[in-house]
Design a protein around this motif. Structure first.
Motif, PDB file in Angstrom:
ATOM      1  N   ASN A 523     -12.660  22.682  28.449  1.00  0.00           N
ATOM      2  CA  ASN A 523     -11.147  23.143  27.955  1.00  0.00           C
ATOM      3  C   ASN A 523     -10.769  24.019  28.860  1.00  0.00           C
ATOM      4  O   ASN A 523      -9.490  24.105  29.067  1.00  0.00           O
ATOM      5  N   SER A 524     -11.331  25.216  29.191  1.00  0.00           N
ATOM      6  CA  SER A 524     -11.060  26.099  29.940  1.00  0.00           C
ATOM      7  C   SER A 524     -10.145  25.470  31.289  1.00  0.00           C
ATOM      8  O   SER A 524      -9.320  25.809  31.800  1.00  0.00           O
ATOM      9  N   ILE A 534     -11.384  31.979  35.581  1.00  0.00           N
ATOM     10  CA  ILE A 534     -12.121  31.779  34.239  1.00  0.00           C
ATOM     11  C   ILE A 534     -13.100  32.778  34.398  1.00  0.00           C
ATOM     12  O   ILE A 534     -13.926  32.924  35.352  1.00  0.00           O
ATOM     13  N   THR A 535     -13.442  33.470  33.425  1.00  0.00           N
ATOM     14  CA  THR A 535     -14.720  34.330  33.112  1.00  0.00           C
ATOM     15  C   THR A 535     -15.605  33.980  32.033  1.00  0.00           C
ATOM     16  O   THR A 535     -15.249  33.849  31.039  1.00  0.00           O
ATOM     17  N   LEU A 536     -16.754  33.904  32.558  1.00  0.00           N
ATOM     18  CA  LEU A 536     -18.040  33.615  31.516  1.00  0.00           C
ATOM     19  C   LEU A 536     -18.812  34.711  31.586  1.00  0.00           C
ATOM     20  O   LEU A 536     -19.475  35.081  32.403  1.00  0.00           O
ATOM     21  N   GLY A 537     -18.994  35.357  30.449  1.00  0.00           N
ATOM     22  CA  GLY A 537     -19.775  36.532  30.310  1.00  0.00           C
ATOM     23  C   GLY A 537     -20.920  36.613  28.975  1.00  0.00           C
ATOM     24  O   GLY A 537     -20.644  35.487  28.067  1.00  0.00           O
ATOM     25  N   GLY A 553      -5.260  30.541  31.121  1.00  0.00           N
ATOM     26  CA  GLY A 553      -4.567  29.146  30.971  1.00  0.00           C
ATOM     27  C   GLY A 553      -3.294  29.165  30.107  1.00  0.00           C
ATOM     28  O   GLY A 553      -2.683  30.285  30.114  1.00  0.00           O
ATOM     29  N   LEU A 554      -2.902  28.152  29.317  1.00  0.00           N
ATOM     30  CA  LEU A 554      -1.624  27.845  28.821  1.00  0.00           C
ATOM     31  C   LEU A 554      -1.670  28.860  27.494  1.00  0.00           C
ATOM     32  O   LEU A 554      -0.534  29.279  27.126  1.00  0.00           O
ATOM     33  N   GLY A 555      -2.946  29.100  26.817  1.00  0.00           N
ATOM     34  CA  GLY A 555      -2.975  30.079  25.859  1.00  0.00           C
ATOM     35  C   GLY A 555      -2.613  28.956  24.344  1.00  0.00           C
ATOM     36  O   GLY A 555      -2.189  28.087  24.711  1.00  0.00           O
ATOM     37  N   LYS A 608      -0.582  33.248  28.192  1.00  0.00           N
ATOM     38  CA  LYS A 608      -1.362  34.120  28.996  1.00  0.00           C
ATOM     39  C   LYS A 608      -2.818  33.961  29.046  1.00  0.00           C
ATOM     40  O   LYS A 608      -3.743  34.470  29.570  1.00  0.00           O
ATOM     41  N   GLY A 609      -3.028  33.120  28.379  1.00  0.00           N
ATOM     42  CA  GLY A 609      -4.605  32.521  28.270  1.00  0.00           C
ATOM     43  C   GLY A 609      -5.431  32.742  26.878  1.00  0.00           C
ATOM     44  O   GLY A 609      -4.967  33.135  26.080  1.00  0.00           O
ATOM     45  N   SER A 610      -6.694  32.255  26.963  1.00  0.00           N
ATOM     46  CA  SER A 610      -7.576  32.536  25.691  1.00  0.00           C
ATOM     47  C   SER A 610      -9.091  32.778  26.088  1.00  0.00           C
ATOM     48  O   SER A 610      -9.308  32.905  27.271  1.00  0.00           O
TER      49      SER A 610
END
Length: 775
Positions: A523-524, A534-537, A553-555, A608-610
């Motif tokens: 989805n991201s 994209i940050t995966l933590g 992304g779109l938020g 602004k993203g999710s």
């Protein structure tokens, strides 16, 4: 009065005596008497005229006055009055020539401390009279100051009415607070009967109550409190809390009643409002059809509604104080997945769906906090969702049947188009290839939709079985990311990972959690524009692990977030041409995460993203073992087959740690576990830990006790060989035993009791227990 003298001792201080006497001979007699006194020094000042005496008083420092009322410049009581007016705080002793001098008696009545007959005075009598006069005057002044102080208190009590009445109820005292409270001035009430003022004729009930209170005080000679209506001057009715206290004479007879009243009208009003609110709350509470109860930290029910009494077919008295486990589930311990136990850890609302007596219930528990925010229990709600479950079951069956029916022809269509598209059945032109590519893409999307529908159907019908194992979550995340490398590079997206290599393993189903992570990352990528980030933590939060996927992304609009994890929810489709999904991915992800006892949520701002975050609980070794055991017992019951546990326990852990400081008992237990794993021959056999890792347990499915004893013997021999090979202390005491379902125990609780550490210590003898021998 000489203030310095108030706190000093006559035997160690100089007492200044002013003698106002026109006879020089008698003055000399007084001087001689005072000079003879032992232990006290007197400073005698003499004045033959009143005017001279008044001057000496004006100079100050006089402790006592000896006064003759008949002087050259003053006669009679006027002499006393002028001395008293000059120094009212100085004690005065009148000197008289006869014992029945009427003027001397009247002087004492007006404030003199004493009078002495001149020809009867000796040294002892004079000194005693002086001492008593000074002391009595000191007491009088102290009492006067106290009375003034108390009077000030009474008058300053503007919020409390204080009145004093005689036995007939006539008002003798009325303070400022009573004036403010009732509106009557002192001059309007003093001398009048209290009942005529505060209790009009139409207040017969109140008058009767006051009369009963008065009778009680006179009969029992003790105070009493009561609450009554009293009426103000302008006709307002006040609720007054009265504290009535009797006043006694020297013969211990009641001569009056002191009343202290406080206006409690507002408090009464609030009490009535609270009572009404409580009654309304109780009515509403009992009118709710859902079963509701409040439980304390020990799972005891402290309050419940009528729906619960009807559900349990018990009275309130049979419910309050008992545990919800016993009443609802018939167990002494919480059931598996108990939402109250999870809520105590997460401090968040927890839910579960549970079948009870052929009905389905949604059970939710919300934290119950005290004023300081401390957890003191929970609010337990059970909603009957049997009808909804039946509808869902019918819907799921329909979806499942339709999906299965569509899957076969869809597979045939997909394979047929693929053969044509690949040119296997002959050459195709560019236009045909374009049309077939669109058709193939839509077929793939339809196949994913059918797959997701089948997943949803399996979850709803409880057919999804989690196959949990210990998993390195960082490694699992890296494996998921590998499959998206080409998509990330194609959109020129920057991927940042914040993973921790050294983390304790999680007890999860790796395939199911991988499905969730795949959906979130997909989805991201889908909704992040080219050159995005994209940050995966991963965050270690002790009791749980949080995994987050953050994008630029779109938020998502704030109003859409609450419905985001619902089935078929799609809010961003209009923003990405060609980016079409099934609307089931997040719903399935939520179900999978919750099946693991975790949570999933999103934080997002449109444009602004999710950030999608899922938390997975970190189970203790005991909790993992309980899950293994519960699942094993469930499978054994379904298959009607035995299940055996081989239990290995080091009995003398503390002794080994004390005697062999260089030996790590934990390392020995870990290697012992590895020996057991190597010795077992089936993949279905599970090795776990219990009691903080000190007890090692092998769970053997479909294994009878006879076979388990043989396996135990083989494990014991392997451990003895390991002890010799590794050079471990020879006095290690390992106990091995077998517990079998259903021979030794028929449920989880009994199995747990059988393998508890206390059981081995108490029941197993020392004889023959060393080096892996039978327990």
């Amino acid at each position: 009065m000489n203030k310095q003298f108030e706190t000093r001792n006559m035997q160690s201080a100089i007492v200044k005596v002013l003698l106002i006497e026109d006879s020089s001979k008698y003055t000399e007699v007084i001087r001689i008497m005072l000079d003879r006194v032992q232990g006290t020094q007197f400073d005698l000042v003499c004045a033959r005229r009143l005017s001279r005496g008044l001057e000496s008083l004006g100079e100050g420092g006089v402790d006592v006055v000896l006064l003759d009322l008949k002087l050259p410049d003053s006669q009679g009581l006027d002499t006393f009055d002028r001395v008293y007016a000059q120094a009212p705080s100085v004690p005065i002793i009148v000197m008289t020539v006869t014992d029945n001098d009427e003027l001397a008696v009247r002087a004492v009545q007006k404030g003199a401390q004493d009078y002495l007959v001149k020809d009867q005075v000796d040294s002892k009598l004079l000194v005693r009279a002086i001492r008593y006069a000074i002391e009595r005057k000191r007491v009088e002044e102290a009492l006067k100051e106290t009375n003034i102080f108390l009077q000030n208190i009474l008058e300053s009590s503007s919020y409390i009415s204080i009145l004093y009445t005689d036995l007939e109820g006539n008002i003798l005292y009325w303070n400022k607070g009573a004036e403010d409270m009732f509106g009557y001035k002192v001059e309007e009430v003093v001398g009048r009967c209290k009942t005529d003022i505060l209790y009009p004729d139409d207040e017969e009930e109140t008058k009767k109550k006051i009369e009963e209170v008065r009778s009680f005080i006179l009969k029992n000679k003790q105070g009493i409190s009561c609450e009554v209506w009293e009426v103000t001057k302008d006709g307002r009715k006040l609720w007054v809390n009265l504290n009535l206290t009797p006043r006694f004479d020297e013969n211990d007879q009641v001569i009056g009643i002191l009343g202290i009243g406080q206006d409690i009208t507002e408090r009464k009003r609030m009490d009535e409002m609270l009572l009404t609110a409580a009654q309304e709350w109780r009515t509403t509470f009992d009118a709710i059809s859902d079963v509701i109860c409040l439980i304390d930290s020990e799972r005891r029910i402290i309050r419940c509604n009528n729906a619960m009494t009807h559900f349990l077919q018990k009275s309130f008295n049979d419910i309050i104080g008992r545990t919800c486990c016993k009443l609802v589930h018939g167990t002494s311990e919480p059931i598996e997945g108990c939402p109250f136990e999870r809520m105590q850890k997460t401090r968040r609302s927890e839910t579960m769906v549970l079948p009870i007596d052929a009905r389905w219930f949604n059970i939710s528990v919300d934290p119950l906090l005290d004023e300081g925010g401390n957890l003191i229990g929970g609010v337990h709600i059970m909603s009957d969702i049997t009808k909804e479950k039946e509808i869902d079951r019918m819907k799921s069956e329909l979806i499942s049947k339709v999906s299965h029916e569509l899957r076969t022809p869809l597979t045939t269509i997909k394979e047929g188009i693929s053969l044509v598209f690949d040119g296997t059945l002959g050459q195709i032109n560019a236009d045909q290839e374009e049309v077939l590519a669109i058709a193939k893409k839509d077929i793939d999307r339809l196949a994913r939709l059918i797959g997701n529908l089948l997943d949803v159907s399996k979850i709803e019908t409880g057919k999804v079985e989690l196959k949990k194992s210990s998993v390195n979550i960082s490694s699992l995340v890296e494996e998921v990311l590998v499959s998206f490398q080409k998509q990330i590079e194609k959109k020129n997206i920057t991927l940042e990972t914040r993973l921790k290599g050294e983390m304790p393993p999680l007890y999860i189903d790796p395939d199911k959690i991988s499905q969730v992570l795949t959906n979130l990352v997909s989805n991201s990528i889908k909704f992040t524009p080219e050159s995005g980030h994209i940050t995966l933590g991963i965050k270690d939060k002790r009791e749980e692990i949080e995994i987050s996927v953050k994008d630029t992304g779109l938020g998502i609009a704030r109003e859409n977030i609450p419905e985001l994890f619902d089935r078929f929810s799609q809010f961003n489709r209009v923003y990405g041409p060609g980016e079409r999904g099934t609307g089931l991915g997040l719903a399935i992800s939520k179900e999978i995460v919750e099946m693991h006892g975790g949570k999933i949520w999103v934080e997002s701002e449109l444009g602004k993203g999710s950030t999608f975050t899922l938390s997975l609980p970190r189970l203790s070794q005991d909790e993992i073992f309980r899950e293994y055991l519960t699942n094993g017992l469930r499978e054994a019951e379904v298959k009607d087959c035995p299940l055996s546990l081989i239990v290995i326990c080091m009995k003398n852990v503390e002794k080994i740690e004390r005697d062999y400081t260089d030996v790590k008992v934990f390392a020995i237990l870990q290697e012992t576990e590895e020996v057991i794993v190597r010795t077992l021959r089936r993949k279905s056999d599970i090795v776990s830990r219990y009691k903080y890792g000190e007890i090692i347990i092998a769970i053997l499915m479909d294994t009878a006790r006879r076979n388990a004893l043989s396996i135990k013997e083989r494990i014991g021999q392997a451990i003895e060989a390991e002890i010799r090979e590794k050079g471990w202390p020879k006095d290690i005491e390992l106990i091995l035993d077998v517990v079998t379902y259903p021979d030794d125990a028929t449920n989880e609780v009994d199995m747990i009791n059988k393998i508890s550490k206390g059981f081995w210590v108490e029941e197993i003898s020392d004889e023959g227990s060393k080096g892996g021998k039978d327990g």
